[in-house]
Design a protein around this motif. Sequence first.
Motif, PDB file in Angstrom:
ATOM      1  N   ASP A   1     -11.952  24.377  19.645  1.00  0.00           N
ATOM      2  CA  ASP A   1     -12.753  23.196  19.306  1.00  0.00           C
ATOM      3  C   ASP A   1     -12.774  23.028  17.785  1.00  0.00           C
ATOM      4  O   ASP A   1     -12.345  23.928  17.051  1.00  0.00           O
TER       5      ASP A   1
ATOM      6  N   PHE B   1      -7.194  22.884  19.647  1.00  0.00           N
ATOM      7  CA  PHE B   1      -7.609  21.634  19.002  1.00  0.00           C
ATOM      8  C   PHE B   1      -7.568  21.707  17.484  1.00  0.00           C
ATOM      9  O   PHE B   1      -7.114  20.785  16.824  1.00  0.00           O
ATOM     10  N   ASP B   2      -8.092  22.813  16.932  1.00  0.00           N
ATOM     11  CA  ASP B   2      -8.204  22.885  15.477  1.00  0.00           C
ATOM     12  C   ASP B   2      -8.031  24.340  15.036  1.00  0.00           C
ATOM     13  O   ASP B   2      -8.918  25.156  15.262  1.00  0.00           O
TER      14      ASP B   2
ATOM     15  N   GLU C   1      -4.833  24.748  25.444  1.00  0.00           N
ATOM     16  CA  GLU C   1      -5.355  23.700  24.557  1.00  0.00           C
ATOM     17  C   GLU C   1      -5.807  24.305  23.242  1.00  0.00           C
ATOM     18  O   GLU C   1      -6.728  25.116  23.214  1.00  0.00           O
TER      19      GLU C   1
ATOM     20  N   GLU D   1      -7.625  17.115   9.588  1.00  0.00           N
ATOM     21  CA  GLU D   1      -6.981  16.242  10.552  1.00  0.00           C
ATOM     22  C   GLU D   1      -5.975  17.063  11.347  1.00  0.00           C
ATOM     23  O   GLU D   1      -5.179  17.798  10.766  1.00  0.00           O
ATOM     24  N   THR D   2      -6.049  16.978  12.667  1.00  0.00           N
ATOM     25  CA  THR D   2      -5.054  17.609  13.530  1.00  0.00           C
ATOM     26  C   THR D   2      -4.509  16.499  14.428  1.00  0.00           C
ATOM     27  O   THR D   2      -5.070  15.396  14.453  1.00  0.00           O
ATOM     28  N   PRO D   3      -3.437  16.760  15.188  1.00  0.00           N
ATOM     29  CA  PRO D   3      -2.936  15.701  16.073  1.00  0.00           C
ATOM     30  C   PRO D   3      -3.970  15.280  17.121  1.00  0.00           C
ATOM     31  O   PRO D   3      -3.800  14.283  17.794  1.00  0.00           O
ATOM     32  N   PHE D   4      -5.074  16.035  17.241  1.00  0.00           N
ATOM     33  CA  PHE D   4      -6.044  15.765  18.305  1.00  0.00           C
ATOM     34  C   PHE D   4      -7.341  15.152  17.811  1.00  0.00           C
ATOM     35  O   PHE D   4      -8.250  14.877  18.582  1.00  0.00           O
ATOM     36  N   GLY D   5      -7.450  14.957  16.502  1.00  0.00           N
ATOM     37  CA  GLY D   5      -8.673  14.344  15.991  1.00  0.00           C
ATOM     38  C   GLY D   5      -8.911  14.675  14.539  1.00  0.00           C
ATOM     39  O   GLY D   5      -8.105  15.362  13.895  1.00  0.00           O
TER      40      GLY D   5
ATOM     41  N   TYR E   1       2.057  18.908  14.549  1.00  0.00           N
ATOM     42  CA  TYR E   1       2.135  19.513  15.880  1.00  0.00           C
ATOM     43  C   TYR E   1       2.397  21.009  15.802  1.00  0.00           C
ATOM     44  O   TYR E   1       2.047  21.759  16.703  1.00  0.00           O
TER      45      TYR E   1
END
Length: 305
Positions: free
Chosen positions: A272, A227-228, A225, A15-19, A86
């Motif tokens: 990604d 993401f992961d 950006e 789990e990251t803040p983006f998904g 974050y």
Amino acid sequence: MGIVVVGTVAFDTVETPFGKGENVLGGSATYFSTSASFFADVSLVAVVGEDFPEEHVSFLQGRTIDTAGLQRIPGKTFHWTGRYGYDLNEAQTLDTQLNVLMDFQPVLPESYRDAEYLFLANIDPDLQMQVLEQMRNPKLVACDTMNFWISSKPEALKKVLQKVDIVVINEGEARQFTGEANLIKAARQIIALGCKRLVIKRGEYGVLMVTADSVFAAPAYPLEEVFDPTGAGDTFAGGFMGYLANSGDLSEEGVRQAIIFGSVMASFNVEDFSLDRMKRLEHSEIQARFASFKALTHFSDISAC
Ligand code: AMP
């Protein structure tokens, strides 16, 4: 030119803040071998359970990774659950299910044993040692580890660190292993165990490489950006070792170039989830980002002002 790698092939729930990704493909050896395969021949030593989908094995084989040393045994595949806040620099491990890793007895195929390069990716240090002992005469051996093994098997880990040329480790783990807050002092302590180089991964702050008489620092590529970050360290190590195996140049200059290729590969991986970015990465993108990296870190000597 070939690299043998032992490490985990895993299901990750991240789990990251983006998904969130559930039961996605992960593992230290998966990230390492995929990254290294852009530069060199890679032979994988790992274990999976009966639940591991054939499509993941086909993906690795499609990257021309030799999977003769990938065992499938009864039981479930290693499963790691982690979370990033974050501050994407440090993962919080929520759960580690060793599963088939507990019964894994690595046996290297005969064709692996003469490889010149060996990477002991993050896995039980007893397994790292068993693999090292089966190699005949590797030219370069490097290893990685993490807090889980530093806490649970410090003595076995110390024995591995005494036998390798290069240790690649996170800054938090270098501090944890030595009990020393200052990174340079921590590096000196680890080098005193017997390795020639320590490569300290510092997330978005880049990499610090320390030898007995030199320090080299490289930034991380500044991305808008991320993401992961899962697998960034292993992807870095794959680019680093892959480039060294490809060039065969173990001089200080050659190793510094390898640090930048490692950083380039890690910078793509974090764009990604899971290995999704690596799956669509092209060689031309790697070369272009290496050039941007050079521009990023270039400055003129004082005499040229
Ligand atoms: P990193 O490059 O440090 O982000 O590595 C992330 C990968 O390490 C994940 O894909 C996990 O499956 C794997 N991993 C997590 N914990 C362990 C562990 N204790 N031993 C080996 N691999 C692990």
